[in-house]
Design a protein around this motif. Structure first.
Motif, mmCIF file in Angstrom:
data_model
loop_
_atom_site.group_PDB
_atom_site.id
_atom_site.type_symbol
_atom_site.label_atom_id
_atom_site.label_comp_id
_atom_site.label_asym_id
_atom_site.label_seq_id
_atom_site.Cartn_x
_atom_site.Cartn_y
_atom_site.Cartn_z
ATOM 1 N N SER A 3 0.802 -1.213 0.000
ATOM 2 C CA SER A 3 0.000 0.000 0.000
ATOM 3 C C SER A 3 0.833 1.258 0.000
ATOM 4 C CB SER A 3 -0.957 0.012 1.201
ATOM 5 O OG SER A 3 -0.236 -0.098 2.403
ATOM 6 N N THR A 4 2.029 1.234 0.644
ATOM 7 C CA THR A 4 2.859 2.433 0.700
ATOM 8 C C THR A 4 4.216 2.257 0.037
ATOM 9 O OG1 THR A 4 3.633 1.797 2.914
ATOM 10 C CG2 THR A 4 1.751 3.300 2.786
ATOM 11 N N THR A 5 4.615 1.023 -0.270
ATOM 12 C CA THR A 5 5.870 0.765 -0.971
ATOM 13 C C THR A 5 5.550 -0.040 -2.225
ATOM 14 O OG1 THR A 5 7.088 0.704 1.119
ATOM 15 C CG2 THR A 5 8.176 -0.234 -0.815
ATOM 16 N N GLY A 44 -3.603 3.673 -0.314
ATOM 17 C CA GLY A 44 -2.684 3.930 0.789
ATOM 18 C C GLY A 44 -1.487 4.745 0.373
ATOM 19 N N LEU A 45 -0.884 4.385 -0.761
ATOM 20 C CA LEU A 45 0.287 5.118 -1.238
ATOM 21 C C LEU A 45 -0.096 6.522 -1.671
ATOM 22 C CD1 LEU A 45 3.248 5.291 -1.984
ATOM 23 C CD2 LEU A 45 2.739 4.100 -4.122
ATOM 24 N N TYR A 46 -1.229 6.662 -2.319
ATOM 25 C CA TYR A 46 -1.635 7.995 -2.775
ATOM 26 C C TYR A 46 -1.972 8.898 -1.591
ATOM 27 C CZ TYR A 46 -3.359 11.509 -5.971
ATOM 28 O OH TYR A 46 -3.511 12.681 -6.674
ATOM 29 N N ARG A 47 -2.565 8.350 -0.540
ATOM 30 C CA ARG A 47 -2.835 9.163 0.648
ATOM 31 C C ARG A 47 -1.535 9.574 1.339
ATOM 32 N NH1 ARG A 47 -7.918 10.013 1.657
ATOM 33 N NH2 ARG A 47 -9.546 8.532 1.013
ATOM 34 N N THR A 48 -0.528 8.719 1.292
ATOM 35 C CA THR A 48 0.784 9.092 1.829
ATOM 36 C C THR A 48 1.325 10.309 1.099
ATOM 37 O OG1 THR A 48 1.265 6.805 2.462
ATOM 38 C CG2 THR A 48 3.150 8.281 2.228
ATOM 39 N N TYR A 49 1.143 10.324 -0.226
ATOM 40 C CA TYR A 49 1.545 11.468 -1.039
ATOM 41 C C TYR A 49 0.769 12.717 -0.652
ATOM 42 C CZ TYR A 49 0.888 14.448 -5.190
ATOM 43 O OH TYR A 49 0.756 15.512 -6.048
ATOM 44 N N ALA A 82 -6.495 0.196 1.981
ATOM 45 C CA ALA A 82 -5.241 0.827 1.581
ATOM 46 C C ALA A 82 -4.606 0.156 0.372
ATOM 47 C CB ALA A 82 -4.255 0.822 2.755
ATOM 48 N N ASP A 83 -4.892 -1.128 0.137
ATOM 49 C CA ASP A 83 -4.280 -1.844 -0.974
ATOM 50 C C ASP A 83 -5.160 -1.897 -2.218
ATOM 51 O OD1 ASP A 83 -1.668 -2.683 -0.033
ATOM 52 O OD2 ASP A 83 -2.742 -3.901 1.421
#
Length: 254
Positions: A3-5, A44-49, A82-83
């Motif tokens: 989700s984040t990597t 998840g990754l896009y929200r981290t951004y 998130a995934d």
């Protein structure tokens, strides 16, 4: 964590043949190994951004219901885990994300070209003949409604990769390519085509002249199956944020 990597897999160079509008074949050569994100960019990754750049924007997305209509807010559409692939990201949003992740990871991420996308999706077809029925995604769920159809298609795609090890290339979401939408070059052989180098004056779609758009590929849960064929092309306006549109990133071998 996916989700984040993001996870990547190499797709080696090769070639394929596609049909031009007049029935002639065009041979397309991809000359470099390209590392593909194995799945679309996740929520998840896009929200981290978004958190990293301090964005609180919550745009209204569009949804297809016989015509394009106002749909859910971005925050309302991306609540399924998130995934799960993020939806409702414009072309400009995707470029901003790619630039941020490139800085974070020290690697030059980008959107794939249209030709690279077609080559990757043709892993299930013969690379030397026009697209056949083998690349059309199997649809076990006949519904095309949001979000049920999207989640059903993604669940199936997440469990099954194509021969390159890529999940959800077709039948789940339309995905941005970096090319402007325009006719293919009128050549029998092309190598690593990039599309027009400058913005076209317009894009021609089904006999209509429309503002210039960017290529999207892969079909989606909300379209008939044949839109997911490896040779099918479509386009969307760069500012569009639709619930059937996402993206994935690639990077070149150094």
């Amino acid at each position: 964590m996916q989700s984040t990597t993001p996870a990547f897999t190499p797709v080696p160079p090769g070639a394929f043949s596609r049909m031009l509008g007049d029935g002639r074949h065009q041979h397309v050569h991809i000359t470099k190994t390209l590392h593909w994100q194995t799945a679309p960019v996740t929520t998840g990754l896009y929200r981290t951004y978004l958190d990293a750049i301090g964005s609180t924007s919550d745009p209204e997305l569009e949804i297809w219901d016989g015509d394009w209509k106002p749909g859910p807010r971005f925050s309302e559409a991306n609540v399924h885990g998130a995934d799960v692939p993020v939806v409702g990201v414009s072309f400009h949003d995707a470029l901003g994300f790619s630039s941020w992740l490139s800085r974070r990871d020290g690697r030059a991420y980008r959107l794939p070209t249209e030709a690279e996308f077609e080559f990757a999706i043709r892993a299930g077809c013969s690379a030397t003949t026009p697209c056949g029925s083998g690349c059309v995604p199997e649809r076990k769920h006949t519904s095309r409604t949001w979000p049920e159809a999207f989640l059903a298609r993604w669940t199936a795609a997440a469990k099954r990769a194509n021969p390159h090890g890529l999940h959800g290339l077709n039948g789940v979401l339309w995905q941005w390519c970096r090319d402007w939408y325009a006719p293919y070059p009128d050549e029998a052989d092309v190598t690593d085509p990039q599309g027009p180098t400058t913005k076209p004056a317009s894009s021609l779609w089904k006999g209509r002249t429309l503002p210039a758009g960017r290529v999207i590929r892969g079909g989606s849960y909300s379209y008939p199956e044949w839109y997911g064929r490896c040779d099918n092309r479509h386009f969307s306006f760069p500012d569009d944020r639709n619930v059937n549109l996402g993206f994935r990133i690639v990077f070149d071998t150094a």
